[in-house]
Design a protein around this motif. Structure first.
Motif: not given
Ligand code: F0G
Length: 465
Positions: A257, A159, A155-156, A374
């Motif tokens: 996003p 997740t 995860s970043t 976002s």
């Molecule tokens: N915005 C936020 C706040 C996110 O945490 C993520 C992805 C995205 C947009 C992009 O969404 O990956 O479905 O295209 N976060 C992931 C994580 C990868 O590990 O929390 P996506």
């Protein structure tokens, strides 16, 4: 070990590339024949009288809003007719009343973009403050039903926060793999509090994914990244809830996003399915925005493949952006996302770091706030307006994916003018944006503790307002 498809007959798994329809998924949720991703489809829908009756479905879902049943109170499970059915659901469901997120008007942003009918669906208003909870309730419940003790994700940050919370609620253990030093403290602190085994690996997100894929092939650990098709199904409900909020009158554009590209795939899937079921009469265009420093999808679709042409394969990159949530160089769900662009006629755009920071402050100035990833949606909308893809009279909904408090460090640095201290912006095409950013900056004022100083600050602010 394989994961039996624990859903009843209305839903089936299918490989998005070779079309195989396995009865079970391997632990990495890849097709055993060709290695591509799996998705759910619903051959039984056409035979179901309720699903052929959009008015009754809408009435049923609306009615559940007054129910005290935990499933009905969830903004995901309320729409369970459009989800695969998990056997003995009541015993296995893990819910935190996710979904039910607000749709806000953005009047200042509307003026700034010249798009009068502009809304934000704030998925950051979920229980762990990001959109991940809608997919997590569904996939974590499925893990529980399958009898797993451990769940895991790379995860970043969002997740992992979401997974750790749902695992804790379902009495499962969770393993988090995150890139060391590359996620916000807010997100890291969440997974610690929810009791996850949190491993900070000396690599980036894409490196964490590789290790996790190898791990789930060796250990009985349930993978909760968005390659898991149960995640996508739960995340679909954001689009269903949005259409209900708009009285089933679709907007012209939805802007999301793009990181690992699971969310765009999920929202697009929901739109296509809702049109199939005649819940909506037309498809909004779904556009995907990436950060310039993490733009492999943008590059592949726009540059390598030619505009709107299918790229043969996505070219991974080493990603870098201050919007750490989308610092992803090898997005797993790019083929699903591409299908969504093609089905809805959406665009893909990229935005610079300063465009992201400015857009975030503009959304904040509307009293809403969101995390940097976002804000690419508003920055992207400005570009899509300039290119003429979005027209002034069209209705636009931005999907805000994370809460402002996920990454306060970014916000404070922006307002103090420190965000780009080590990055050259003056003289670049971003110079106008830099001027705009300065105008939005509201650094805290440090004063002596006396009334006169505060009054002087107030008067100065009034003169400048
Ligand atoms: N915005 C936020 C706040 C996110 O945490 C993520 C992805 C995205 C947009 C992009 O969404 O990956 O479905 O295209 N976060 C992931 C994580 C990868 O590990 O929390 P996506």
């Amino acid at each position: 070990m394989s994961i039996a498809q624990n859903t009843e007959s209305t839903a089936k798994l299918r490989c998005i590339a070779c079309g195989a329809t396995p009865d079970s998924a391997s632990q990495d949720f890849r097709c055993t024949a060709c290695g591509d991703l799996l998705e759910f489809f619903f051959p039984g829908w056409t035979l179901d009288p309720l699903l052929s009756d959009p008015a009754s479905l809408k009435a049923l879902w609306l009615n559940r809003r007054t129910s005290s049943n935990a499933l009905d109170q969830s903004g995901v499970w309320r729409f369970r007719e459009l989800l695969p059915r998990i056997p003995n659901l009541e015993e296995h469901v893990i819910t935190l009343r996710e979904g039910n997120t607000p749709l806000y008007r953005l009047p200042r942003c509307a003026r700034a973009t010249g798009v009068e009918n502009l809304h934000a669906k704030h998925q950051g208003m979920n229980p762990t403050a990001s959109f991940k909870d809608t997919g997590m309730t569904f996939a974590a419940s499925s893990a529980h039903q399958s009898g797993f003790r451990w769940v895991a994700c790379a995860s970043t940050g969002n997740t992992s926060a979401s997974m750790a919370a749902y695992a804790a609620r379902g009495n499962m253990h969770s393993l988090v793999l995150i890139p060391d030093g590359k996620i916000s403290w807010g997100k890291l602190s969440q997974s610690l509090d929810y009791g996850a085994l949190t491993c900070q690996l000396r690599t980036d997100f894409d490196g964490c994914v590789q290790i996790l894929n190898d791990l789930v092939r060796q250990k009985p650990v349930y993978l909760l990244n968005s390659v898991n098709p149960y995640r996508i199904e739960g995340q679909k409900t954001a689009a269903i809830e949005l259409m209900e909020q708009l009285a089933w009158e679709p907007p012209d554009h939805i802007i999301v996003p793009g990181g690992n590209l699971g969310n765009s795939s999920a929202i697009g899937k929901a739109l296509v399915e809702m049109r199939e079921l005649k819940l909506i009469s037309r498809l909004p265009r779904l556009s995907i925005i990436q950060a310039h420093g993490a733009n492999p999808f943008y590059r592949s679709v726009r540059e390598l493949g030619g505009k709107k042409l299918e790229p043969k394969k996505l070219e991974p990159m080493t990603a870098d952006t201050l919007a750490t949530a989308i610092r992803i160089g090898n997005p797993a769900s790019w083929k699903k996302a591409l299908r969504v662009l093609q089905a809805t006629g959406g665009e893909v755009e990229e935005v610079s770091e300063i465009e992201i920071a400015t857009a975030k402050a503009e959304i904040g100035a509307d009293g809403i706030g969101c995390e940097p990833a976002s804000a690419v949606t508003l920055a992207g909308l400005k570009k899509l307006r300039r290119s003429g893809f979005v027209k002034p009279a069209e209705a636009v909904v931005l999907i805000l994916t994370g809460h402002a408090l996920k990454d306060p460090d970014f916000t404070i640095k922006f307002h103090r003018g420190e965000l780009f201290a080590d990055r050259a912006v003056a003289g670049t095409p971003d110079a106008t944006e830099a001027a705009q950013a300065k105008y939005l900056q509201r650094a805290p004022v440090v004063l002596d503790a006396n009334l006169g100083a505060v009054i002087a600050a107030l008067d100065a602010a009034e003169r400048n307002s």
